[in-house]
Scaffold this motif. Structure first.
Motif, PDB file in Angstrom:
ATOM      1  N   THR A  40      -5.611  -9.515  -2.665  1.00 56.56           N
ATOM      2  CA  THR A  40      -4.874 -10.523  -1.898  1.00 56.56           C
ATOM      3  C   THR A  40      -4.849 -10.162  -0.417  1.00 56.56           C
ATOM      4  OG1 THR A  40      -3.531 -11.173  -3.788  1.00 56.56           O
ATOM      5  CG2 THR A  40      -2.613 -11.621  -1.599  1.00 56.56           C
ATOM      6  N   LEU A  41      -4.659  -8.883  -0.116  1.00 61.81           N
ATOM      7  CA  LEU A  41      -4.642  -8.458   1.288  1.00 61.81           C
ATOM      8  C   LEU A  41      -5.974  -8.730   1.971  1.00 61.81           C
ATOM      9  CD1 LEU A  41      -2.711  -5.098   0.828  1.00 61.81           C
ATOM     10  CD2 LEU A  41      -1.782  -7.307   1.579  1.00 61.81           C
ATOM     11  N   PHE A  42      -7.072  -8.538   1.244  1.00 63.92           N
ATOM     12  CA  PHE A  42      -8.384  -8.899   1.790  1.00 63.92           C
ATOM     13  C   PHE A  42      -8.461 -10.410   2.004  1.00 63.92           C
ATOM     14  CE2 PHE A  42     -10.257  -4.743   0.672  1.00 63.92           C
ATOM     15  CZ  PHE A  42     -11.078  -4.561   1.774  1.00 63.92           C
ATOM     16  N   LYS A  43      -8.012 -11.164   1.015  1.00 64.08           N
ATOM     17  CA  LYS A  43      -8.135 -12.624   1.083  1.00 64.08           C
ATOM     18  C   LYS A  43      -7.361 -13.208   2.258  1.00 64.08           C
ATOM     19  CE  LYS A  43      -9.705 -16.445  -0.204  1.00 64.08           C
ATOM     20  NZ  LYS A  43     -11.135 -16.691  -0.093  1.00 64.08           N
ATOM     21  N   VAL A  44      -6.196 -12.682   2.532  1.00 63.50           N
ATOM     22  CA  VAL A  44      -5.388 -13.242   3.622  1.00 63.50           C
ATOM     23  C   VAL A  44      -5.766 -12.679   4.988  1.00 63.50           C
ATOM     24  CG1 VAL A  44      -3.459 -13.818   2.096  1.00 63.50           C
ATOM     25  CG2 VAL A  44      -3.436 -11.638   3.342  1.00 63.50           C
ATOM     26  N   GLY A  45      -6.744 -11.759   5.026  1.00 65.07           N
ATOM     27  CA  GLY A  45      -7.280 -11.304   6.306  1.00 65.07           C
ATOM     28  C   GLY A  45      -6.636 -10.074   6.901  1.00 65.07           C
ATOM     29  N   LEU A  46      -5.820  -9.373   6.140  1.00 62.41           N
ATOM     30  CA  LEU A  46      -5.165  -8.193   6.686  1.00 62.41           C
ATOM     31  C   LEU A  46      -6.173  -7.160   7.174  1.00 62.41           C
ATOM     32  CD1 LEU A  46      -2.272  -6.926   7.033  1.00 62.41           C
ATOM     33  CD2 LEU A  46      -2.851  -5.580   5.024  1.00 62.41           C
ATOM     34  N   PHE A  47      -7.273  -7.001   6.429  1.00 68.33           N
ATOM     35  CA  PHE A  47      -8.263  -6.000   6.808  1.00 68.33           C
ATOM     36  C   PHE A  47      -9.257  -6.522   7.849  1.00 68.33           C
ATOM     37  CE2 PHE A  47      -6.816  -4.677   2.559  1.00 68.33           C
ATOM     38  CZ  PHE A  47      -6.229  -3.479   2.931  1.00 68.33           C
ATOM     39  N   ASP A  48      -9.094  -7.776   8.255  1.00 69.08           N
ATOM     40  CA  ASP A  48      -9.811  -8.288   9.426  1.00 69.08           C
ATOM     41  C   ASP A  48      -9.023  -7.948  10.687  1.00 69.08           C
ATOM     42  OD1 ASP A  48     -11.782  -9.441   7.806  1.00 69.08           O
ATOM     43  OD2 ASP A  48     -10.705 -11.346   7.684  1.00 69.08           O
ATOM     44  N   LEU A  49      -7.709  -7.969  10.551  1.00 67.80           N
ATOM     45  CA  LEU A  49      -6.831  -7.650  11.675  1.00 67.80           C
ATOM     46  C   LEU A  49      -6.864  -6.149  11.978  1.00 67.80           C
ATOM     47  CD1 LEU A  49      -4.711  -8.664  13.676  1.00 67.80           C
ATOM     48  CD2 LEU A  49      -2.999  -8.382  11.877  1.00 67.80           C
ATOM     49  N   PHE A  50      -6.735  -5.339  10.923  1.00 67.75           N
ATOM     50  CA  PHE A  50      -6.834  -3.887  11.030  1.00 67.75           C
ATOM     51  C   PHE A  50      -7.851  -3.454   9.984  1.00 67.75           C
ATOM     52  CE2 PHE A  50      -2.394  -4.880  12.151  1.00 67.75           C
ATOM     53  CZ  PHE A  50      -2.393  -4.420  13.463  1.00 67.75           C
ATOM     54  N   SER A  51      -8.958  -2.877  10.421  1.00 69.07           N
ATOM     55  CA  SER A  51     -10.034  -2.509   9.502  1.00 69.07           C
ATOM     56  C   SER A  51      -9.571  -1.465   8.488  1.00 69.07           C
ATOM     57  CB  SER A  51     -11.236  -1.974  10.277  1.00 69.07           C
ATOM     58  OG  SER A  51     -10.964  -0.673  10.765  1.00 69.07           O
ATOM     59  N   VAL A  52     -10.309  -1.381   7.404  1.00 70.33           N
ATOM     60  CA  VAL A  52     -10.026  -0.378   6.384  1.00 70.33           C
ATOM     61  C   VAL A  52     -10.004   1.018   7.006  1.00 70.33           C
ATOM     62  CG1 VAL A  52     -10.963   0.695   4.301  1.00 70.33           C
ATOM     63  CG2 VAL A  52     -10.922  -1.802   4.509  1.00 70.33           C
ATOM     64  N   ASP A  53     -10.953   1.298   7.874  1.00 70.73           N
ATOM     65  CA  ASP A  53     -10.992   2.610   8.526  1.00 70.73           C
ATOM     66  C   ASP A  53      -9.763   2.860   9.390  1.00 70.73           C
ATOM     67  OD1 ASP A  53     -13.369   3.408   7.323  1.00 70.73           O
ATOM     68  OD2 ASP A  53     -14.585   2.487   8.897  1.00 70.73           O
ATOM     69  N   GLU A  54      -9.245   1.819  10.035  1.00 69.18           N
ATOM     70  CA  GLU A  54      -8.017   1.977  10.823  1.00 69.18           C
ATOM     71  C   GLU A  54      -6.830   2.313   9.913  1.00 69.18           C
ATOM     72  OE1 GLU A  54      -8.107  -0.752  14.704  1.00 69.18           O
ATOM     73  OE2 GLU A  54      -8.573  -1.870  12.861  1.00 69.18           O
ATOM     74  N   TRP A  55      -6.816   1.730   8.715  1.00 72.55           N
ATOM     75  CA  TRP A  55      -5.742   2.036   7.763  1.00 72.55           C
ATOM     76  C   TRP A  55      -5.797   3.490   7.333  1.00 72.55           C
ATOM     77  CZ3 TRP A  55      -1.640  -0.624   5.598  1.00 72.55           C
ATOM     78  CH2 TRP A  55      -1.478  -1.922   6.059  1.00 72.55           C
ATOM     79  N   ILE A  56      -6.990   4.033   7.215  1.00 71.52           N
ATOM     80  CA  ILE A  56      -7.163   5.406   6.744  1.00 71.52           C
ATOM     81  C   ILE A  56      -6.772   6.416   7.817  1.00 71.52           C
ATOM     82  CG2 ILE A  56      -8.914   7.086   6.000  1.00 71.52           C
ATOM     83  CD1 ILE A  56     -10.323   4.704   4.592  1.00 71.52           C
ATOM     84  N   GLN A  57      -6.956   6.064   9.079  1.00 72.84           N
ATOM     85  CA  GLN A  57      -6.659   6.980  10.174  1.00 72.84           C
ATOM     86  C   GLN A  57      -5.154   7.183  10.342  1.00 72.84           C
ATOM     87  OE1 GLN A  57      -8.474   5.148  13.564  1.00 72.84           O
ATOM     88  NE2 GLN A  57     -10.535   5.389  12.758  1.00 72.84           N
ATOM     89  N   GLY A  58      -4.784   8.242  10.978  1.00 73.45           N
ATOM     90  CA  GLY A  58      -3.383   8.480  11.298  1.00 73.45           C
ATOM     91  C   GLY A  58      -2.693   9.357  10.282  1.00 73.45           C
ATOM     92  N   GLU A  59      -1.415   9.538  10.490  1.00 76.17           N
ATOM     93  CA  GLU A  59      -0.620  10.467   9.692  1.00 76.17           C
ATOM     94  C   GLU A  59       0.157   9.798   8.559  1.00 76.17           C
ATOM     95  OE1 GLU A  59      -0.775  13.795  10.214  1.00 76.17           O
ATOM     96  OE2 GLU A  59      -2.320  13.240  11.677  1.00 76.17           O
ATOM     97  N   ASN A  60       0.243   8.479   8.542  1.00 72.54           N
ATOM     98  CA  ASN A  60       1.032   7.781   7.534  1.00 72.54           C
ATOM     99  C   ASN A  60       0.295   7.820   6.201  1.00 72.54           C
ATOM    100  OD1 ASN A  60       1.962   5.485   5.867  1.00 72.54           O
ATOM    101  ND2 ASN A  60       3.302   5.110   7.619  1.00 72.54           N
ATOM    102  N   GLN A  61       0.828   8.579   5.255  1.00 71.92           N
ATOM    103  CA  GLN A  61       0.142   8.794   3.980  1.00 71.92           C
ATOM    104  C   GLN A  61       0.054   7.517   3.134  1.00 71.92           C
ATOM    105  OE1 GLN A  61      -1.610  11.650   3.084  1.00 71.92           O
ATOM    106  NE2 GLN A  61      -1.230  11.887   5.272  1.00 71.92           N
ATOM    107  N   GLY A  62       1.070   6.694   3.163  1.00 70.49           N
ATOM    108  CA  GLY A  62       1.038   5.434   2.420  1.00 70.49           C
ATOM    109  C   GLY A  62      -0.015   4.495   2.957  1.00 70.49           C
ATOM    110  N   ARG A  63      -0.066   4.388   4.256  1.00 71.08           N
ATOM    111  CA  ARG A  63      -1.093   3.541   4.890  1.00 71.08           C
ATOM    112  C   ARG A  63      -2.482   4.075   4.571  1.00 71.08           C
ATOM    113  NH1 ARG A  63      -1.596   3.262  11.277  1.00 71.08           N
ATOM    114  NH2 ARG A  63      -3.130   4.878  10.860  1.00 71.08           N
ATOM    115  N   LYS A  64      -2.627   5.379   4.617  1.00 71.91           N
ATOM    116  CA  LYS A  64      -3.909   6.009   4.304  1.00 71.91           C
ATOM    117  C   LYS A  64      -4.312   5.714   2.855  1.00 71.91           C
ATOM    118  CE  LYS A  64      -6.284  10.435   4.589  1.00 71.91           C
ATOM    119  NZ  LYS A  64      -6.211  11.807   5.058  1.00 71.91           N
TER     120      LYS A  64
END
Length: 110
Positions: free
Chosen positions: A68-92
């Motif tokens: 659903t998150l793909f379908k509604v465009g969430l990963f167009d706004l913030f790429s999958v790689d951007e979600w993986i980066q950073g210190e937030n373990q849940g987001r990663k």
């Protein structure tokens, strides 16, 4: 009309972020696909739970939300790689699971 994978299950899961007695509808997008509202809010809630150490059910709920998150465009706004980066373990975790889902979709499309 096509229903996105996990939509029926998300209807129950997404109840955790709304007041008792309230119901979140599923909606039809312009392309005719059906998605469950409240999925992004529930994902954010589940990321908070994940970051406090909860696993198991929370992980499964996050994984179920990914189509659903793909379908509604969430990963167009913030790429999958951007979600993986950073210190937030849940987001990663969401980013890593989204990458796995994306790879499976790419293999299936070939």
């Amino acid at each position: 009309m096509s229903e996105i994978e996990g939509t029926k299950q998300l209807a129950n899961i997404n109840q955790k972020v709304i007041e008792n007695g309230q119901v979140l509808p599923s909606v039809k997008l312009k392309d005719g696909s059906q998605v469950q509202t409240g999925t992004v809010a529930t994902m954010l809630h589940n990321i908070q739970l994940y970051n406090t150490g909860e696993r198991g059910v929370v992980e499964q709920e996050l994984i179920l939300a990914i189509p659903t998150l793909f379908k509604v465009g969430l990963f167009d706004l913030f790429s999958v790689d951007e979600w993986i980066q950073g210190e937030n373990q849940g987001r990663k975790f969401v980013g890593e699971q989204a990458k796995e889902y994306q790879n499976k979709q790419n293999v299936a499309a070939k």
